[in-house]
Design an enzyme around this catalytic site. Structure first.
Site, PDB file in Angstrom:
ATOM      1  CB  SER A 121      -0.973   0.000   1.179  1.00 55.25           C
ATOM      2  OG  SER A 121      -2.008  -0.925   0.952  1.00 55.25           O
ATOM      3  CE1 TYR A 180      -5.848   0.941   2.407  1.00 51.76           C
ATOM      4  CE2 TYR A 180      -5.846  -1.257   3.377  1.00 51.76           C
ATOM      5  CZ  TYR A 180      -5.229  -0.286   2.622  1.00 51.76           C
ATOM      6  OH  TYR A 180      -3.996  -0.523   2.080  1.00 51.76           O
ATOM      7  NE  ARG A 220      -5.709  -8.690  -6.756  1.00 47.87           N
ATOM      8  CZ  ARG A 220      -5.205  -9.867  -6.404  1.00 47.87           C
ATOM      9  NH1 ARG A 220      -5.439 -10.921  -7.144  1.00 47.87           N
ATOM     10  NH2 ARG A 220      -4.466  -9.996  -5.313  1.00 47.87           N
TER      11      ARG A 220
END
Length: 417
Positions: free
Chosen positions: A62, A174, A159
């Site tokens: 991230s 998130y 995905r």
């Protein structure tokens, strides 16, 4: 030896972490701290435990998000894209996304169309309603009902095809917003995200060793730090197996076809610190972004609903550790580039500091008031690991002490304007 270095060395000696790379620097480069401690792999035999290098390649996960946000703001500057227009012109696939409202008695999902638009601002601030399915029980139940496992998909659109978890703009969760922001960059520039970043982010800073496709860079594979894991029943870390990594969607083990702007990059800490420093000096340098764009990148963005959603997430210790480790009780907001700490922290980061992390326990900070940025980088799972968080906090506070002793101007608490 500084106290934080001793703590890290002790953890390494006790096999609690394999090692870590530490960087910090100030605005004009008169203060620089750079060290690699420990070993590059915990894989037996002992002969394979070579010393860790400052240039070791890591999956930064991230930490990719900041790079994507910077590139988005470059395009906003050029009026190629907008922060507040719906993104459907370039990503029409997002328009049909529905909001998951719950489940019927027979287990079937209850969904309804979203009314508020998904915008780039909402993608970058995690207020779009998109979530990583592995972090949301409702989405995991939705996948189970449909017999799907999105984590095995190599295509970004497949995905990250789970429904929204709230109306865009009303809360915080998130999620996959930066991955879609990376796709937006690709569609408007007609370049892959890697090609765009190479030309507009990495090369201007003299960086040639960041990539989204490690398998295509054998020169970087040779420098890779191995992943380690911690058994919940033991404080010791061990070499991570393929099975260990599959639980965390470790990009390096999957046939990912797309550049994932939210989690897909591999980089050495020695390169990533250049990006952090470029932001630190951007008010005068403007090599990456104009001053006004950097102000927007750091500006708190959340509504009251967004703040409540972020605060709820921060009640989870592992999540707080994984997202920069703000002090308990500190007011937090989210900017376009990461979490913003709204008040001074005792002995360390000042109000307005932006922080974020990467899944294998990397954490960065950019403190424009103190004129300091830094990075703690390792390759340990699970994310938000308590021992790594403890060492990260010790490093950050220790670096502030070293900086102040070196003559660096760290404003005292309560003396900031």
């Amino acid at each position: 030896m500084a106290a934080f270095e001793q703590a890290i060395e002790t953890a390494i000696a006790n096999d609690e972490i394999p090692g870590c790379v530490l960087y910090a620097t100030n605005r004009d480069g008169t203060f620089t701290y750079a060290k690699a401690l420990g070993i590059s792999s915990m894989k037996p035999p002992t002969e394979s435990r070579s010393p860790l290098s400052k240039d070791a390649i890591m999956w930064v996960a991230s930490c990719s998000k900041l790079m994507t946000a910077i590139c988005c703001m470059q395009l906003v500057e050029k009026n190629i894209i907008s922060l507040d227009e719906p993104v459907y012109t370039h990503i029409p696939e997002l328009k049909p996304f529905k909001i998951l409202k719950g489940f019927n008695e027979d287990g079937s999902p209850m969904e309804e169309p979203h009314q508020e638009p998904i915008t780039l601002r909402r993608l970058l601030t995690h207020t779009s309603g998109l979530s990583y399915d592995v972090m949301h029980p409702g989405l995991m139940q939705w996948l189970k009902y449909h017999g799907k496992d999105n984590s095995k998909e190599s295509d970004l659109l497949l995905r990250f095809s789970s429904p929204l978890v709230f109306e865009p703009g009303t809360s915080w969760m998130y999620g996959t917003g930066n991955d879609y922001a990376g796709l937006l960059i690709e569609r408007v520039t007609k370049l892959s995200l890697e090609e765009y970043m190479k030309k507009n982010l990495w090369e201007p800073l003299g960086i040639n060793d960041i990539t989204f496709f490690l398998a295509q860079r054998p020169d970087l594979q040779e420098r890779r730090m191995a992943m380690s894991t911690r058994d919940p029943s033991s404080p010791k870390a061990t070499h991570a197996t393929a099975s260990d990594l599959s639980s965390y969607r470790e990009i390096g083990t999957l046939p990912i076809r797309d550049c994932l702007g939210g989690q897909g990059a591999f980089a050495p800490a020695s390169a990533y610190i250049k990006i952090l420093h470029a932001l630190l000096v951007s008010d005068t340098d403007e090599k990456l972004l104009q001053k006004e764009s950097v102000e927007e990148l750091f500006r708190p963005q959340l509504s009251e609903g967004g703040k409540a959603g972020l605060a709820a997430m921060m009640q989870i210790e592992a999540a707080k550790n994984a997202m920069g480790g703000p002090e308990e009780g500190a007011e937090k907001d989210h900017a376009l580039g990461g979490i913003v700490i709204m008040g001074d922290e005792e002995g360390g980061r000042r109000g307005g500091t932006m922080v974020w992390g990467g899944l294998p326990n990397l954490t960065w900070f950019v403190d424009r008031k103190a004129g300091l940025c830094g990075l703690f980088a390792t390759q340990v799972i699970p994310p938000g690991d308590g021992k790594c968080a403890e060492l990260t906090r010790a490093f950050e506070k220790g670096v502030y002490e070293l900086y102040e002793k070196s003559g660096g101007e760290v404003p005292a608490l309560g003396e900031l304007t």
